[in-house]
Design an enzyme around this catalytic site. Structure first.
Site, PDB file in Angstrom:
ATOM      1  N   GLU A  12       0.963   0.629  -9.282  1.00  0.00           N
ATOM      2  CA  GLU A  12       1.818   1.705  -8.781  1.00  0.00           C
ATOM      3  C   GLU A  12       3.142   1.715  -9.536  1.00  0.00           C
ATOM      4  OE1 GLU A  12       3.895   3.310  -4.648  1.00  0.00           O
ATOM      5  OE2 GLU A  12       2.226   1.893  -4.547  1.00  0.00           O
ATOM      6  N   PHE A  72       0.324  -2.593   1.828  1.00  0.00           N
ATOM      7  CA  PHE A  72       1.734  -2.329   1.538  1.00  0.00           C
ATOM      8  C   PHE A  72       2.674  -2.857   2.618  1.00  0.00           C
ATOM      9  CE2 PHE A  72       5.384   0.415   0.457  1.00  0.00           C
ATOM     10  CZ  PHE A  72       5.351   0.348  -0.921  1.00  0.00           C
ATOM     11  N   GLU A  79      -6.706   1.837   3.008  1.00  0.00           N
ATOM     12  CA  GLU A  79      -6.037   0.593   3.380  1.00  0.00           C
ATOM     13  C   GLU A  79      -6.414   0.034   4.749  1.00  0.00           C
ATOM     14  OE1 GLU A  79      -1.696   0.708   1.477  1.00  0.00           O
ATOM     15  OE2 GLU A  79      -2.282   2.630   2.315  1.00  0.00           O
ATOM     16  N   ARG A 113       7.343  -0.936   5.967  1.00  0.00           N
ATOM     17  CA  ARG A 113       6.012  -0.729   6.551  1.00  0.00           C
ATOM     18  C   ARG A 113       5.595  -1.937   7.383  1.00  0.00           C
ATOM     19  NH1 ARG A 113       1.548   2.804   6.182  1.00  0.00           N
ATOM     20  NH2 ARG A 113       2.761   4.211   4.863  1.00  0.00           N
TER      21      ARG A 113
END
Length: 766
Positions: free
Chosen positions: A233, A345, A723, A311
């Site tokens: 990413e 994440f 995810e 997160r």
């Protein structure tokens, strides 16, 4: 027949199996292409005392050698905060940080030049773990907080209080294709970068900044990646930047590729976390208060660590309604490569902390851990608001827990496990059923947007271009299905173009499980605009004055490659005929679509808001078998039940669920990052870092989807599958903890941190 909802094979499945799918390093060398590499810092933390590149410049075939002096103002970079040196100027902050960049004609010449560079460093004490960083007050940014209720009163109302510390390990992405980029210089200072990246727009931007040119001078393209899992990413950008800088200097194409060992040693991982917690609970297992302090190991720079930590905070509740909660988080700055995105994440780390606490409450109360999870579970009409103020709408968690409990015969198997452990002197069994509530959207509001370009050609074939990148997850296949149905053509008539920043600008990364949600929705918007134009053309062609059938484009239907008026369906035109007529009438057959996720917003200052469009929910029951003499653990059975709404492609979603779950099991039970005292990654190759293999897949592995048509706010009522299943791998770790209770006593909690490797389990066996 509609394409959406069908098990259509991944569009690269056959070429992958045949070994003919093209990955970036498979491309034949371009004319004049050079190979690039780095001179790595030999220490994790040190001051550069002397750098001599004279001998390296004289190695035959060397065409460029760049140091920090050559990069000047463009040396500092970062995806969010520019706080990392691409090339060491004075102080190295991680082992392997580039000290110089080299480009040469051959691999042998490149390696000889790297060896010829003389690097003298003054070694400084490195900070490598969270404890050391806390002691040294070494942090990135401030403290983030999410809070609800009165935590102190919650403790006062509790029947019992427990406190503890949980270490949560990191994880190597272990994609098969290493970081790779090819930079091709063009006219007027332009640069075309081919990158194995999840975020072409970010590569474009960072390369442009490194070169000192406007963004429009750089094109970044990505056909596919050989895996990524978050590791590409942001961290695909430095190889692209280094290749582009050398290409700019030499005027020749430059290829940069890490070998597998260097890729593992020099790139960031999933963040390790440390959780300090205090929990209050009632005799029936209900949490009255929870106070959690999370610390993450961010590595040497900011990268995406603030978003990862955010997160984690947002997922600390997981499936549990927590009336009184205070969760804080800080990022530790250490001398490791900057840790970065990894599937989940930060969500898995936040969830792991609370699931561990629920297990401890079960131990303290003598209850089954499933009973504790169930009594704390979010409700439907009450106890259904998260600590950050978002209603858990369309909540299927109670149904998921109860359905899987019955389907997998949890209670009957618990009795059998009790009997087995009472009789066996050689093995232990354990079982745990845990859940996941995973928020779908980027927590940075600006990233919740996408654009798509749809072109219809005169023969009726369709080409779609989006910002989504294909890394094996099947996003191209899903988007093809969405476009095919939107235009009423067959799946085979639609193709996805190579992702490129010249076709789709300012795109978001393919991450946060939102690739199909965002890009598929944008493509559908474009298709609906095109279909409206074509419907007007078709209405005129289908009109019949004698039969009293006037031209009404609202009545035109597109399906199965034909176009007809719903009022007289027997009269039909082919899609191609309508397209050809539109072309003759000079009607545009290309359209751009734009989509912005509605209603998402989160106030970081208050820790309140609506950060997610919806939640993907799931549950898993995992049974483990432990050898009492070696600590080796296997997983005889796993049952997974997911709420994925109405799947766009059930087969691909099943693959994502299976793969995500097994990757989560790997993180929780097998994969361990081991560093030496000097910061050297000791587990840097497939021989020393163990990911799951075929024998680690449960012998009995049941995967099923809950039919949920009520997720009306998402594309085709589907839910993201990328995810969330990974977090269900925690059930294997929790099952190991459950097994050890049988030898520690049912009211004693073994100190089994994450991952629960065979060695860790053995150390917990009396």
């Amino acid at each position: 027949m509609p394409a959406v909802g069908k098990d259509i094979a991944h569009d690269s499945a056959r070429t992958h199996v045949a070994g003919v799918s093209e990955f970036l390093d498979d491309r034949l060398p371009l004319a004049g292409e050079l190979l690039a590499g780095i001179v790595p810092s030999p220490v994790a933390h040190g001051r550069l005392k002397h750098l001599d590149v004279s001998a390296a410049r004289n190695v035959p075939g060397v065409r460029a050698l760049l140091t920090a002096d050559d990069l000047s103002a463009h040396n500092l970079f970062g995806p969010v905060v520019a706080d990392e040196m691409l090339v060491v100027a004075d102080e190295a902050v991680f082992l392997g940080q580039p000290v110089a960049l080299v480009a040469a004609e051959t691999k042998a010449g490149l390696e000889a030049a790297i060896r010829a560079v003389v690097v003298e460093m003054e070694t400084l004490p490195p900070l490598l773990d969270i404890d050391a960083a806390i002691a040294a007050d070494s942090f990135t940014g401030g403290t983030s907080t999410i809070e609800r209720g009165d935590v102190e009163q919650g403790f006062a109302d509790a029947d019992g209080i427990l406190e503890g510390v949980l270490d949560i390990g990191g994880q190597e992405q272990f994609y098969l294709e290493s970081q790779v980029a090819i930079a091709v210089p063009g006219e007027q200072g332009q640069m075309h970068v081919h990158s194995s990246t999840q975020h072409p727009s970010e590569v474009q931007a960072l390369v442009a900044e490194a070169l000192g040119v406007p963004f429009n001078h750089v094109i970044c393209t990505c056909k596919r990646m050989g895996g990524a899992f978050g590791g590409k990413e942001t961290q695909a950008a430095p190889p692209a930047m280094m290749a582009a800088l050398l290409a700019q200097r030499t005027g020749r194409p430059v290829r940069f590729l890490y070998n597998k060992d260097d890729d593992m040693r020099f790139t960031g991982k999933r963040h390790a976390f440390k959780s300090f917690y205090k929990a209050g609970y009632t005799r029936d297992g209900r949490l009255t208060a929870l106070d959690v302090r999370l610390f993450s190991n961010g590595g040497c720079s900011t990268d995406l660590s603030p978003a990862v930590l955010e997160r984690a905070l947002l997922h600390t509740d997981n499936t549990s309604f927590l009336p009184n909660l205070r969760v804080t988080g800080r990022i530790c700055r250490t001398n490791l490569p900057s840790n970065t995105a990894f599937r989940g994440f930060g969500g898995p780390q936040g969830v792991a902390s609370t699931e561990h606490i629920l297990h401890e409450v079960a131990v303290a109360t003598g209850l089954d851990s499933l009973e504790v999870r169930r009594i704390n579970c979010y409700g439907i009409d009450e106890r259904n608001v998260t600590p950050y103020g978002q209603v858990v709408a369309n909540n299927t968690l109670p149904e998921l827990f109860d359905t899987l409990r019955a389907d997998c015969n949890y209670d009957g198997r618990r009795t059998e496990i009790d009997r087995f452990n009472a009789e066996s002197r050689t093995h232990l069994k354990g079982m745990a059923l845990s859940g996941v509530k995973f928020g779908i959207s980027f927590t940075r509001r600006a990233l919740n947007q996408a654009n798509a370009l749809v072109n219809i050609y005169v023969d009726g074939s369709v080409m779609v271009s989006t910002g989504a990148t294909e890394m094996g997850q099947g996003v191209n296949t899903r988007i093809r299905q969405v476009v095919a149905d939107a235009l009423g053509v067959s799946y085979e008539r639609v193709l996805l173009g190579i992702t490129s920043t010249e076709k789709n600008n300012n795109t978001s990364p393919t991450a946060a499980s939102s690739g199909t949600d965002l890009n598929g929705a944008a493509a559908r918007v474009a298709c609906l605009k095109l279909r409206e134009r074509l419907a007007k053309v078709a209405a005129d062609l289908l009109a019949d004055a004698d039969a009293g059938l006037t031209a009404e484009f609202e009545s035109v239907v597109f399906a199965d490659g034909v176009v007809y008026d719903a009022r007289r369906p027997q009269m039909r035109l082919s899609f191609e005929d309508v397209v050809k007529q539109a072309y003759e009438l000079r009607i545009s057959l290309g359209e751009r679509g734009f989509y912005a996720t509605p209603g998402v917003d989160f106030n970081r200052a208050t820790g309140q808001g609506h950060p997610f469009l919806y939640f993907t929910n799931g549950v898993a029951c995992c049974e483990v078998l432990i050898d009492r003499f070696t600590g080796e653990m296997s997983t005889p059975r796993a049952d997974v039940l997911m709420d994925l709404g109405r799947c766009i492609n059930p087969g691909i979603d099943r693959g994502q669920t299976v793969g995500g779950f097994i990757q989560g099991v790997g993180w929780c039970t097998l994969e361990q990052l081991v560093y030496g005292d000097d910061g050297t990654l000791l587990s840097y190759s497939p021989t020393t870092y163990k990911i799951p293999n075929a024998t680690d897949v449960p012998e009995v592995f049941n995967v099923r989807f809950l039919d949920n048509p009520n997720n009306t706010i998402s594309l085709h009522r589907s839910k993201a599958a990328g995810e969330p299943p990974l977090l269900l791998g925690l059930s294997a770790w929790l099952a190991a903890k459950d097994a050890l209770r049988y030898v520690h006593g049912r009211r004693n909690e073994p100190k089994l941190h994450l991952p629960a490797t065979g060695e860790a389990i053995l150390m917990n066996l009396p």
